[in-house]
Scaffold this motif. Structure first.
Motif, mmCIF file in Angstrom:
data_model
loop_
_atom_site.group_PDB
_atom_site.id
_atom_site.type_symbol
_atom_site.label_atom_id
_atom_site.label_comp_id
_atom_site.label_asym_id
_atom_site.label_seq_id
_atom_site.Cartn_x
_atom_site.Cartn_y
_atom_site.Cartn_z
ATOM 1 N N MET A 186 -12.892 -6.931 28.700
ATOM 2 C CA MET A 186 -13.029 -8.082 29.599
ATOM 3 C C MET A 186 -14.099 -9.015 29.055
ATOM 4 N N SER A 187 -13.965 -10.275 29.319
ATOM 5 C CA SER A 187 -14.970 -11.238 28.879
ATOM 6 C C SER A 187 -16.333 -10.874 29.435
ATOM 7 N N SER A 188 -17.354 -11.172 28.670
ATOM 8 C CA SER A 188 -18.717 -10.910 29.129
ATOM 9 C C SER A 188 -19.283 -12.068 29.929
ATOM 10 N N SER A 189 -18.459 -13.066 30.196
ATOM 11 C CA SER A 189 -18.921 -14.237 30.945
ATOM 12 C C SER A 189 -19.521 -13.810 32.276
ATOM 13 N N SER A 190 -20.676 -14.414 32.629
ATOM 14 C CA SER A 190 -21.362 -14.039 33.872
ATOM 15 C C SER A 190 -20.575 -14.444 35.106
ATOM 16 N N SER A 191 -19.579 -15.318 34.923
ATOM 17 C CA SER A 191 -18.807 -15.768 36.083
ATOM 18 C C SER A 191 -17.708 -14.787 36.460
ATOM 19 N N VAL A 192 -17.453 -13.796 35.616
ATOM 20 C CA VAL A 192 -16.386 -12.837 35.893
ATOM 21 C C VAL A 192 -16.822 -11.914 37.029
ATOM 22 N N PRO A 193 -16.044 -11.824 38.101
ATOM 23 C CA PRO A 193 -16.434 -10.951 39.213
ATOM 24 C C PRO A 193 -16.389 -9.489 38.797
ATOM 25 N N ASP A 194 -17.236 -8.688 39.423
ATOM 26 C CA ASP A 194 -17.317 -7.278 39.073
ATOM 27 C C ASP A 194 -15.974 -6.575 39.215
ATOM 28 N N TYR A 195 -15.182 -6.974 40.220
ATOM 29 C CA TYR A 195 -13.944 -6.240 40.467
ATOM 30 C C TYR A 195 -12.832 -6.576 39.473
ATOM 31 N N LEU A 196 -13.116 -7.461 38.519
ATOM 32 C CA LEU A 196 -12.177 -7.660 37.420
ATOM 33 C C LEU A 196 -12.638 -6.914 36.164
ATOM 34 N N ARG A 197 -13.758 -6.224 36.274
ATOM 35 C CA ARG A 197 -14.253 -5.447 35.137
ATOM 36 C C ARG A 197 -13.659 -4.035 35.166
ATOM 37 N N ASP A 198 -13.974 -3.268 34.140
ATOM 38 C CA ASP A 198 -13.414 -1.917 34.026
ATOM 39 C C ASP A 198 -14.515 -0.859 34.075
ATOM 40 N N GLU A 199 -15.525 -1.112 34.908
ATOM 41 C CA GLU A 199 -16.685 -0.227 34.946
ATOM 42 C C GLU A 199 -16.728 0.550 36.263
ATOM 43 N N ASN A 200 -17.592 1.569 36.284
ATOM 44 C CA ASN A 200 -17.888 2.319 37.515
ATOM 45 C C ASN A 200 -16.641 2.941 38.150
ATOM 46 N N LEU A 201 -15.770 3.492 37.345
ATOM 47 C CA LEU A 201 -14.568 4.117 37.871
ATOM 48 C C LEU A 201 -14.807 5.591 38.147
ATOM 49 N N THR A 202 -14.211 6.087 39.232
ATOM 50 C CA THR A 202 -14.291 7.507 39.517
ATOM 51 C C THR A 202 -13.374 8.265 38.566
ATOM 52 N N GLN A 203 -13.622 9.542 38.413
ATOM 53 C CA GLN A 203 -12.762 10.357 37.534
ATOM 54 C C GLN A 203 -11.339 10.396 38.071
ATOM 55 N N LYS A 204 -11.216 10.410 39.400
ATOM 56 C CA LYS A 204 -9.881 10.425 40.006
ATOM 57 C C LYS A 204 -9.101 9.172 39.620
ATOM 58 N N THR A 205 -9.792 8.030 39.651
ATOM 59 C CA THR A 205 -9.131 6.783 39.272
ATOM 60 C C THR A 205 -8.761 6.805 37.794
ATOM 61 N N LYS A 206 -9.671 7.304 36.955
ATOM 62 C CA LYS A 206 -9.393 7.387 35.519
ATOM 63 C C LYS A 206 -8.183 8.278 35.246
ATOM 64 N N ASP A 207 -8.086 9.392 35.963
ATOM 65 C CA ASP A 207 -6.958 10.304 35.776
ATOM 66 C C ASP A 207 -5.648 9.641 36.184
ATOM 67 N N LEU A 208 -5.681 8.926 37.309
ATOM 68 C CA LEU A 208 -4.470 8.234 37.762
ATOM 69 C C LEU A 208 -4.070 7.155 36.766
ATOM 70 N N ILE A 209 -5.057 6.371 36.327
ATOM 71 C CA ILE A 209 -4.784 5.264 35.415
ATOM 72 C C ILE A 209 -4.128 5.749 34.123
ATOM 73 N N SER A 210 -4.555 6.913 33.663
ATOM 74 C CA SER A 210 -4.009 7.436 32.401
ATOM 75 C C SER A 210 -2.520 7.725 32.488
ATOM 76 N N SER A 211 -2.008 7.872 33.729
ATOM 77 C CA SER A 211 -0.587 8.189 33.902
ATOM 78 C C SER A 211 0.263 6.969 34.256
ATOM 79 N N LEU A 212 -0.367 5.792 34.390
ATOM 80 C CA LEU A 212 0.348 4.609 34.861
ATOM 81 C C LEU A 212 0.845 3.734 33.712
ATOM 82 N N PRO A 213 1.952 3.010 33.928
ATOM 83 C CA PRO A 213 2.376 2.001 32.945
ATOM 84 C C PRO A 213 1.294 0.939 32.809
ATOM 85 N N SER A 214 1.093 0.442 31.599
ATOM 86 C CA SER A 214 0.063 -0.572 31.395
ATOM 87 C C SER A 214 0.575 -1.697 30.520
ATOM 88 N N GLU A 215 -0.045 -2.855 30.668
ATOM 89 C CA GLU A 215 0.309 -4.046 29.907
ATOM 90 C C GLU A 215 -0.957 -4.847 29.662
#
Length: 328
Positions: free
Chosen positions: A1-30
């Motif tokens: 994600m861009s490092s621009s300070s205007s980017v809202p936190d909820y568009l970043r890919d940080e602070n994810l729980t392990q449960k979310t990471k596990d789910l994400i690994s099984s999902l289609p992505s683009e």
């Protein structure tokens, strides 16, 4: 994600729980045209962070009968709808006439700070206690009807859904993306973005599924879901405010009061305020990013006729037989 300070936190890919990471690994992505990567969950495309917020919302949010939830696709009049409904339901607590003396909250606070964004709040603060909000609780979301928390679907709480014509929505999202993530969008051609939009592959997409779910819900249960359009809000703001007031059971709203709400919440008024020109939200997003033009038909300044036709053909196909029409 861009490092621009205007980017809202909820568009970043940080602070994810392990449960979310596990789910994400099984999902289609683009790869997205606003973010590096999107993931498909329950038929919709989300960033990792927003997906975490949605999962937490589904698990923890308990709707109250008196709740009011404003729902939109991104860039479909969210800021304006928040301001209008906030002013409407709080008109006794914060008389709109007080705006002349500078005392109304909308004159010193961005609408997004007054009306919490469900999945954004749950991403930022998973343990946030929504029960502390005063009644009626006013919130907003981009979550599809399919993915709403079960308590929202089963309770008599009210949903106001605002839909914007797809070409204007796309163009607004395109420019919004350039403000938020200039590095991500710098080399991304608009032709490719139109193609992705018409494949439903953008944050919260597909557009047609999101709109049609709420459109059919409004037909099946008109006492629970009110469907309005951005265009009718622009053309008949006062009449639409009265429709919303009647739907929400706000009681009689006089013509003078309606005019005061319209004036207070107008694009010209809100966009000129210092808080909406210089301020930032707690998420880090600059408030001025929410105010570009707010026009109907503004897509003509950005889309070529051929790109517009691509969107038109897709929308005509996807909405065929629904009873919902989008004119140029």
């Amino acid at each position: 994600m861009s490092s621009s300070s205007s980017v809202p936190d909820y568009l970043r890919d940080e602070n994810l729980t392990q449960k979310t990471k596990d789910l994400i690994s099984s999902l289609p992505s683009e790869k997205g045209w606003l973010v590096c990567q999107m993931y498909q969950f329950q038929g919709r495309w989300h960033t990792q962070a927003l997906l975490k917020g949605i999962l937490t919302c589904q698990k923890q949010f308990e709707a109250k009968d008196s709740d009011i939830i404003l729902v939109t696709n991104p860039k479909s009049g969210t800021t304006w709808l928040k301001a209008l409904v906030f002013a409407l339901i709080n008109r006794h607590k914060f008389p709109v006439y007080s705006s002349s003396s500078g005392e109304h909250p909308l004159l010193v606070t961005n609408p997004h700070s007054l009306v919490p964004f469900l999945e954004g709040v749950y991403y930022e603060s998973p343990d946030f206690d929504f029960s502390q909000l005063s009644s009626p609780r006013l919130m907003n979301t981009h979550i599809s009807h399919l993915s709403l928390p079960e308590s929202v679907k089963s309770s008599p709480c009210k949903i106001v859904y605002c839909c914007r014509k797809p070409k204007d929505m796309f163009v607004s999202l395109w420019h919004f993306g350039k403000k938020l993530a200039p590095e991500e969008t710098a080399d991304y051609p608009i032709e490719k973005a139109v193609e992705a939009f018409c494949q439903g592959k953008f944050i919260g997409g597909p557009f047609w599924d999101h709109v049609l779910e709420y459109w059919y819900a409004s037909l099946e249960n008109p006492n629970k879901v009110l469907f309005v359009s951005y265009e009718e809000l622009k053309k008949k703001t006062g009449d639409t405010i009265k429709r919303i007031a009647e739907f929400l059971g706000c009681g009689f709203v006089g013509e003078e009061e309606v005019r005061a709400i319209v004036k207070l919440c107008s694009f010209e008024s809100l966009s000129s305020l210092e808080v909406n020109r210089e301020g930032k939200l707690p998420s880090g997003m600059e408030t001025r990013a929410f105010f570009r033009k707010g026009e109907v038909g503004g897509w003509r300044d950005t889309l070529t006729e051929s790109l517009a036709e691509v969107i038109d053909r897709t929308i005509e196909e996807k909405f065929q037989g629904s009873g919902l029409k989008f004119s140029c």
